[in-house]
Design an enzyme around this catalytic site. Structure first.
Site, PDB file in Angstrom:
ATOM      1  N   CYS A 148      19.871  22.191  30.064  1.00  0.00           N
ATOM      2  CA  CYS A 148      20.724  22.657  31.167  1.00  0.00           C
ATOM      3  C   CYS A 148      21.800  23.617  30.649  1.00  0.00           C
ATOM      4  O   CYS A 148      21.490  24.729  30.292  1.00  0.00           O
ATOM      5  CB  CYS A 148      21.318  21.474  31.915  1.00  0.00           C
ATOM      6  SG  CYS A 148      20.051  20.505  32.769  1.00  0.00           S
TER       7      CYS A 148
ATOM      8  N   HIS B  75      16.559  17.747  33.039  1.00  0.00           N
ATOM      9  CA  HIS B  75      16.916  16.654  32.131  1.00  0.00           C
ATOM     10  C   HIS B  75      15.669  15.874  31.710  1.00  0.00           C
ATOM     11  O   HIS B  75      15.199  15.009  32.445  1.00  0.00           O
ATOM     12  CB  HIS B  75      17.915  15.712  32.805  1.00  0.00           C
ATOM     13  CG  HIS B  75      19.265  16.314  33.005  1.00  0.00           C
ATOM     14  ND1 HIS B  75      20.188  16.414  31.982  1.00  0.00           N
ATOM     15  CD2 HIS B  75      19.841  16.881  34.103  1.00  0.00           C
ATOM     16  CE1 HIS B  75      21.287  16.998  32.445  1.00  0.00           C
ATOM     17  NE2 HIS B  75      21.103  17.290  33.728  1.00  0.00           N
TER      18      HIS B  75
ATOM     19  N   GLU C 281      15.548  13.627  29.515  1.00  0.00           N
ATOM     20  CA  GLU C 281      15.940  12.309  29.012  1.00  0.00           C
ATOM     21  C   GLU C 281      16.003  11.237  30.087  1.00  0.00           C
ATOM     22  O   GLU C 281      16.033  10.043  29.767  1.00  0.00           O
ATOM     23  CB  GLU C 281      17.301  12.405  28.301  1.00  0.00           C
ATOM     24  CG  GLU C 281      18.481  12.691  29.210  1.00  0.00           C
ATOM     25  CD  GLU C 281      18.720  14.170  29.484  1.00  0.00           C
ATOM     26  OE1 GLU C 281      19.830  14.504  29.918  1.00  0.00           O
ATOM     27  OE2 GLU C 281      17.790  14.980  29.273  1.00  0.00           O
TER      28      GLU C 281
ATOM     29  N   SER D 213      31.433 -14.938  20.646  1.00  0.00           N
ATOM     30  CA  SER D 213      31.685 -15.137  22.074  1.00  0.00           C
ATOM     31  C   SER D 213      30.542 -15.862  22.767  1.00  0.00           C
ATOM     32  O   SER D 213      30.716 -16.381  23.867  1.00  0.00           O
ATOM     33  CB  SER D 213      31.898 -13.780  22.747  1.00  0.00           C
ATOM     34  OG  SER D 213      30.677 -13.045  22.768  1.00  0.00           O
ATOM     35  N   GLY D 214      29.365 -15.862  22.131  1.00  0.00           N
ATOM     36  CA  GLY D 214      28.179 -16.413  22.766  1.00  0.00           C
ATOM     37  C   GLY D 214      27.298 -15.344  23.370  1.00  0.00           C
ATOM     38  O   GLY D 214      26.190 -15.620  23.821  1.00  0.00           O
ATOM     39  N   GLY D 215      27.791 -14.086  23.375  1.00  0.00           N
ATOM     40  CA  GLY D 215      26.995 -12.970  23.863  1.00  0.00           C
ATOM     41  C   GLY D 215      26.049 -12.454  22.797  1.00  0.00           C
ATOM     42  O   GLY D 215      26.088 -12.887  21.641  1.00  0.00           O
ATOM     43  N   VAL D 216      25.216 -11.496  23.171  1.00  0.00           N
ATOM     44  CA  VAL D 216      24.184 -11.016  22.253  1.00  0.00           C
ATOM     45  C   VAL D 216      24.785 -10.267  21.063  1.00  0.00           C
ATOM     46  O   VAL D 216      24.301 -10.399  19.931  1.00  0.00           O
ATOM     47  CB  VAL D 216      23.151 -10.133  22.995  1.00  0.00           C
ATOM     48  CG1 VAL D 216      23.781  -8.886  23.571  1.00  0.00           C
ATOM     49  CG2 VAL D 216      21.996  -9.768  22.077  1.00  0.00           C
ATOM     50  N   ASP D 217      25.844  -9.493  21.266  1.00  0.00           N
ATOM     51  CA  ASP D 217      26.385  -8.679  20.179  1.00  0.00           C
ATOM     52  C   ASP D 217      26.959  -9.537  19.055  1.00  0.00           C
ATOM     53  O   ASP D 217      26.584  -9.388  17.891  1.00  0.00           O
ATOM     54  CB  ASP D 217      27.466  -7.731  20.711  1.00  0.00           C
ATOM     55  CG  ASP D 217      26.939  -6.755  21.739  1.00  0.00           C
ATOM     56  OD1 ASP D 217      25.721  -6.486  21.723  1.00  0.00           O
ATOM     57  OD2 ASP D 217      27.731  -6.270  22.562  1.00  0.00           O
ATOM     58  N   SER D 218      27.885 -10.434  19.394  1.00  0.00           N
ATOM     59  CA  SER D 218      28.522 -11.242  18.346  1.00  0.00           C
ATOM     60  C   SER D 218      27.545 -12.243  17.743  1.00  0.00           C
ATOM     61  O   SER D 218      27.598 -12.523  16.543  1.00  0.00           O
ATOM     62  CB  SER D 218      29.757 -11.959  18.892  1.00  0.00           C
ATOM     63  OG  SER D 218      29.415 -12.886  19.903  1.00  0.00           O
ATOM     64  N   SER D 219      26.631 -12.773  18.558  1.00  0.00           N
ATOM     65  CA  SER D 219      25.649 -13.730  18.027  1.00  0.00           C
ATOM     66  C   SER D 219      24.710 -13.050  17.038  1.00  0.00           C
ATOM     67  O   SER D 219      24.400 -13.596  15.972  1.00  0.00           O
ATOM     68  CB  SER D 219      24.851 -14.358  19.169  1.00  0.00           C
ATOM     69  OG  SER D 219      25.688 -15.096  20.033  1.00  0.00           O
TER      70      SER D 219
END
Length: 505
Positions: free
Chosen positions: A79, A165, A167, A218-224
């Protein structure tokens, strides 16, 4: 080796990076004005010029640093990026006679970018300027009914451009076009989860050395996932602290313990619910609730840090979008502090270790799969840091939290049972302060109203309410009022974002 994406302000720039990585090529986003030296640090084998809201003929139009277009690597303009390539090479760009927004069919296409692509090509357009005169050495490789120059190429200089676009999902064959660009670049398409994990472990060991690392779980995917990666890299020199503030979902603490401890994470769990709920007593304002929870988290986390320390490093699950958002003009990032650990006192000023700072969320989920994180956590919907406190409208009490936990569990379990969970980006239950009259058996009731909410979204910046089947909603309503006697009315939120936010507070 990488593909460098120069960002000129398109809302889709991150998608370009994600699509290239999905195709196996490591990609990096830099500001459109990044210096030649900064770009060279990434050792690019190709460059993408993103779209953007500017017009190339404006005096203050953003442009790459001098020398970028002279680099001996293939360049793809998308673009605004295509218009810039044409303009700089001596072509003409003007305001389009007819703006194109939305889906359009290419009436013709060809050239190296479209190699091997056959049949109908639907492209997502979003432009008000058009290339009206080709620069010398370029050929038209795509057109639509309203845009005679929808794609250009110069095979000698290896400069390419598209006025749509590739993508976005609305350009179904856009991935093939981007794959062709990678072939032109000669990029080694070896960016995959296995490769990433090995590199991250080596990077952590190199950075940490013999030091000790503290991590808030925290129990979330990132920190776990970060906990699993660090445990594999440095073993018990990691201490992961999980603060149970009493605002978690039903059985969440036990689920986190069962998921991480057997996989080698040195996990410390702390029941701080009395402190948090005591501090929240009598507070109804949502912003005040957030501040109190943040303050109490810092206090609890600091106490555990001193108890199990000393530590040399603090690990944070910073993701690449956080780095992009906080990047300065030359790509230098001032990383946002994690909302839970941003206020630690100066004498606990650890050095940061952020292994995921170059990764997108979907890449972290794939790493989680390789490291053995159970799907119940790996594919879990986002959950706010303040927990159920901002889904329990008004004052937060143990009694109200108990009601909300049971309602939430019935709703989320039902979504999984009916095969609807993965089709939603986020789902939640809200306990409202509204009480209404009802009838249960032969008795009059005066009980709470529960609200259910589910949304679908690609980026959480905007969201649509999920069109869940009526039969499912009827089943959930019936289960909730029969199993949670404090509820006698269930409503479903059919508001998008905007005008509403996903969370109610």
């Amino acid at each position: 080796m990488s593909v460098v994406i120069l960002d000129f302000g398109s809302q889709f720039t991150r998608l370009i990076a994600r699509r290239l990585r999905e195709l196996g090529a490591y990609s990096v986003i830099l500001p459109g004005t990044a210096s030649l030296e900064r770009i060279a640090q990434e050792n690019p084998q190709g460059i993408v010029l993103s779209g953007g809201p500017s017009s190339v003929y404006d005096a203050n139009a953003p442009r790459p640093a001098p020398g970028v277009l002279d680099l001996d690597v293939p360049i793809l303009g998308v673009c605004y990026g295509m218009q810039f390539l044409a303009h700089e090479a001596g072509g003409a760009v003007q305001r389009a006679g007819k703006r194109e927004y939305g889906k359009a069919d290419l009436t013709r296409y060809g050239g190296q970018l479209f190699a091997g692509i056959q049949g109908e090509f639907v492209a997502w357009m979003s432009h008000s300027d058009s290339v009206t005169q080709l620069p010398q050495g370029y050929e038209v490789i795509a057109a639509t009914e309203d845009t005679p120059v929808a794609g250009i190429e110069n095979t000698v200089t290896r400069r390419y451009g598209v006025q749509f676009h590739p993508e976005v999902v609305h350009t179904p064959k856009g991935g093939q076009l981007l794959a062709n660009f990678l072939e032109i670049c000669g990029v080694a398409r070896d960016w995959n989860a296995e490769h990433i994990v090995d590199e991250l472990i080596e990077d952590v060991r190199r950075q940490v050395g013999a030091g000790r690392v503290l991590l808030a779980i925290s129990g979330g995917v990132d920190s776990s996932t970060l906990g699993l990666l660090l445990a594999r890299a440095i073993g018990d020199r990691l201490t992961a602290v999980f603060i149970d503030h009493g605002l978690l979902r039903l059985g969440e603490r036990e689920q986190v313990e069962a998921a991480l401890r057997p996989l080698g994470v040195n996990l410390v769990t702390v029941d701080a619910s009395e402190e948090f709920l005591g501090a929240l007593a009598g507070v109804s304002d949502p912003e005040q609730k957030r501040k109190i929870i943040g303050r109490e988290f810092i206090r609890a986390f600091e106490r555990e840090a001193r108890k199990y320390g000393p530590f040399d490093f603090l690990a944070q699950g910073t993701l690449y979008p956080d780095v992009i958002e906080s990047a300065g003009g030359e790509g230098a990032a001032n990383i946002k502090s994690h909302h839970n650990v941003g206020g630690l006192p100066e004498d606990l000023a650890f050095k940061l270790v952020e292994p995921f700072r170059t990764l997108f969320k979907d890449e972290v989920r794939e790493i989680a799969r390789l490291l053995g994180l159970p799907d119940a956590i790996r594919m879990r919907h986002p959950f706010p840091g303040p927990g159920l406190a901002i889904r329990c409208l008004g004052e937060v009490t143990r009694e109200k939290l108990d009601i909300l936990k049971r309602v939430d569990d019935i709703f989320i379990s039902g979504l999984r049972e009916f095969g609807l969970y993965d089709g939603c980006s986020q789902a939640l239950a809200v306990l409202t302060p509204i009480q209404s009259v009802g009838v249960m058996g032969d008795e009059r009731t005066y009980s709470y109203t529960a609200a259910l909410r589910a949304v679908t979204t690609d980026d959480f910046m905007t969201a649509e309410w999920a069109r869940l089947p009526y039969e499912f909603l009827a089943t959930m309503s019936n289960r909730i009022v029969n199993q949670v006697h404090e509820i006698n009315r269930v409503v479903y939120d059919i508001t998008g974002k905007p005008p509403a936010t996903i969370e109610w507070e």
